[in-house]
Motif scaffolding. Structure first.
Motif, PDB file in Angstrom:
ATOM      1  N   PHE A 100      12.610  29.947   8.617  1.00  0.00           N
ATOM      2  CA  PHE A 100      12.476  29.368   7.288  1.00  0.00           C
ATOM      3  C   PHE A 100      12.134  27.884   7.433  1.00  0.00           C
ATOM      4  O   PHE A 100      12.904  27.107   7.990  1.00  0.00           O
ATOM      5  CB  PHE A 100      13.762  29.530   6.484  1.00  0.00           C
ATOM      6  N   CYS A 101      10.962  27.512   6.934  1.00  0.00           N
ATOM      7  CA  CYS A 101      10.511  26.116   6.997  1.00  0.00           C
ATOM      8  C   CYS A 101      11.059  25.364   5.784  1.00  0.00           C
ATOM      9  O   CYS A 101      10.660  25.634   4.646  1.00  0.00           O
ATOM     10  CB  CYS A 101       8.979  26.051   7.023  1.00  0.00           C
ATOM     11  N   TYR A 102      11.960  24.427   6.031  1.00  0.00           N
ATOM     12  CA  TYR A 102      12.580  23.698   4.922  1.00  0.00           C
ATOM     13  C   TYR A 102      11.644  22.727   4.219  1.00  0.00           C
ATOM     14  O   TYR A 102      11.644  22.656   2.985  1.00  0.00           O
ATOM     15  CB  TYR A 102      13.870  23.017   5.386  1.00  0.00           C
ATOM     16  N   PRO A 103      10.836  21.966   4.961  1.00  0.00           N
ATOM     17  CA  PRO A 103       9.910  21.063   4.247  1.00  0.00           C
ATOM     18  C   PRO A 103       8.974  21.823   3.307  1.00  0.00           C
ATOM     19  O   PRO A 103       8.600  21.311   2.258  1.00  0.00           O
ATOM     20  CB  PRO A 103       9.126  20.391   5.381  1.00  0.00           C
ATOM     21  N   GLU A 104       8.610  23.050   3.673  1.00  0.00           N
ATOM     22  CA  GLU A 104       7.698  23.820   2.836  1.00  0.00           C
ATOM     23  C   GLU A 104       8.433  24.791   1.918  1.00  0.00           C
ATOM     24  O   GLU A 104       7.809  25.425   1.059  1.00  0.00           O
ATOM     25  CB  GLU A 104       6.718  24.619   3.708  1.00  0.00           C
ATOM     26  N   ASP A 105       9.746  24.942   2.150  1.00  0.00           N
ATOM     27  CA  ASP A 105      10.569  25.840   1.348  1.00  0.00           C
ATOM     28  C   ASP A 105      10.034  27.269   1.343  1.00  0.00           C
ATOM     29  O   ASP A 105       9.924  27.917   0.300  1.00  0.00           O
ATOM     30  CB  ASP A 105      10.691  25.310  -0.095  1.00  0.00           C
ATOM     31  N   ARG A 140       9.562  24.058  15.438  1.00  0.00           N
ATOM     32  CA  ARG A 140       8.479  23.222  14.927  1.00  0.00           C
ATOM     33  C   ARG A 140       7.461  24.121  14.253  1.00  0.00           C
ATOM     34  O   ARG A 140       6.875  25.013  14.855  1.00  0.00           O
ATOM     35  CB  ARG A 140       7.821  22.424  16.049  1.00  0.00           C
ATOM     36  N   CYS A 141       7.264  23.877  12.964  1.00  0.00           N
ATOM     37  CA  CYS A 141       6.411  24.750  12.165  1.00  0.00           C
ATOM     38  C   CYS A 141       4.950  24.638  12.609  1.00  0.00           C
ATOM     39  O   CYS A 141       4.407  23.534  12.673  1.00  0.00           O
ATOM     40  CB  CYS A 141       6.533  24.365  10.692  1.00  0.00           C
ATOM     41  N   PRO A 142       4.299  25.760  12.894  1.00  0.00           N
ATOM     42  CA  PRO A 142       2.894  25.698  13.304  1.00  0.00           C
ATOM     43  C   PRO A 142       1.968  25.304  12.154  1.00  0.00           C
ATOM     44  O   PRO A 142       0.846  24.856  12.390  1.00  0.00           O
ATOM     45  CB  PRO A 142       2.591  27.124  13.789  1.00  0.00           C
ATOM     46  N   ALA A 143       2.447  25.453  10.913  1.00  0.00           N
ATOM     47  CA  ALA A 143       1.590  25.123   9.773  1.00  0.00           C
ATOM     48  C   ALA A 143       1.698  23.652   9.384  1.00  0.00           C
ATOM     49  O   ALA A 143       0.686  23.003   9.139  1.00  0.00           O
ATOM     50  CB  ALA A 143       1.944  26.006   8.581  1.00  0.00           C
ATOM     51  N   CYS A 144       2.932  23.110   9.303  1.00  0.00           N
ATOM     52  CA  CYS A 144       3.096  21.734   8.827  1.00  0.00           C
ATOM     53  C   CYS A 144       3.573  20.782   9.913  1.00  0.00           C
ATOM     54  O   CYS A 144       3.688  19.578   9.659  1.00  0.00           O
ATOM     55  CB  CYS A 144       4.041  21.689   7.626  1.00  0.00           C
ATOM     56  N   ALA A 145       3.886  21.302  11.107  1.00  0.00           N
ATOM     57  CA  ALA A 145       4.265  20.494  12.271  1.00  0.00           C
ATOM     58  C   ALA A 145       5.614  19.800  12.110  1.00  0.00           C
ATOM     59  O   ALA A 145       5.962  18.951  12.920  1.00  0.00           O
ATOM     60  CB  ALA A 145       3.180  19.474  12.626  1.00  0.00           C
TER      61      ALA A 145
END
Ligand code: ZN
Ligand code: ZN
Length: 202
Positions: free
Chosen positions: A108-113, A140-145
């Motif tokens: 779960f990516c928190y910055p992107e929710d 480390r999110c591959p989409a938003c880093a």
């Protein structure tokens, strides 16, 4: 380094036992080494059954692909969700499942929710979580880093295509660089301030 797909364990050298058979959830730190690009190389530290932590090296394809039984010569572009084969036959069940929208690993990516698919090379840090038996992971999110912390079951990490329905998370955006994230991660992981997020990929 050998990955045994039947037991879902990586084999690394251990100075005490000779060989250590290690699940992904026993990894502690993953760092991509600068320089080596073809293939890229990862420095792994892991908690060994002998009681010590050791360091081993994994190439990118061993780290990400061998747990799926995928052959060499393929590469999945996470930005397009497509396999880009390099002359290799993709007759593999894992490849079909991924192409059908199932993901071997997610977080779960928190910055992107939102939940995102990942591969093990996106993991930065892992640690035993609270409650006992859970695993804290910094990804480390591959989409938003950007980096998020999730609290998951060991199976979520160790078994491809077995994703927890709900994961624990910390509503905290971590700094991009690994050194800062390491300190943040350790302090946040033991704060027990996790809330629950639904981990369903869209
Ligand atoms: Zn050992
Ligand atoms: Zn993200």
């Amino acid at each position: 380094m050998i990955y045994d797909a039947l037991t879902s364990r990586y084999t690394f050298p251990c100075p005490t036992h000779g060989d250590a058979h290690v699940r992904l959830s026993a990894f502690r730190e993953l760092e991509r080494l600068p320089g080596a690009a073809h293939p890229s190389l990862y420095r792994i530290s892991f908690a060994c059954s002998c009681g010590d932590d050791h360091v081993g090296l994994l190439t990118h394809d061993k780290l990400d692909w061998q747990p799926l039984g995928l052959g060499k010569g393929t590469f999945l572009n996470l930005m397009t969700d497509r396999f880009e084969p390099i002359g290799a036959e993709l007759g593999d069940l894992a490849a079909r499942r991924i192409e059908g929208g199932e993901w071997p690993w997610s977080f779960f990516c928190y910055p992107e929710d939102r939940p995102r698919p990942v591969f093990p090379s996106a993991f930065i840090l892992l640690a035993p979580g609270t409650p006992a038996g859970s695993v804290g992971i910094a990804v480390r999110c591959p989409a938003c880093a950007r980096t998020s912390i999730n609290l998951v079951s060991p199976e979520h990490v160790d078994l491809p295509f077995l994703n927890d329905g709900d994961i624990g998370g910390i509503d905290h955006v971590f700094a991009g660089d690994a050194a800062t994230a390491l300190e943040d991660f350790r302090s946040e992981l033991y704060s027990a301030d996790f809330d629950s997020r639904r981990l369903l990929l869209e």
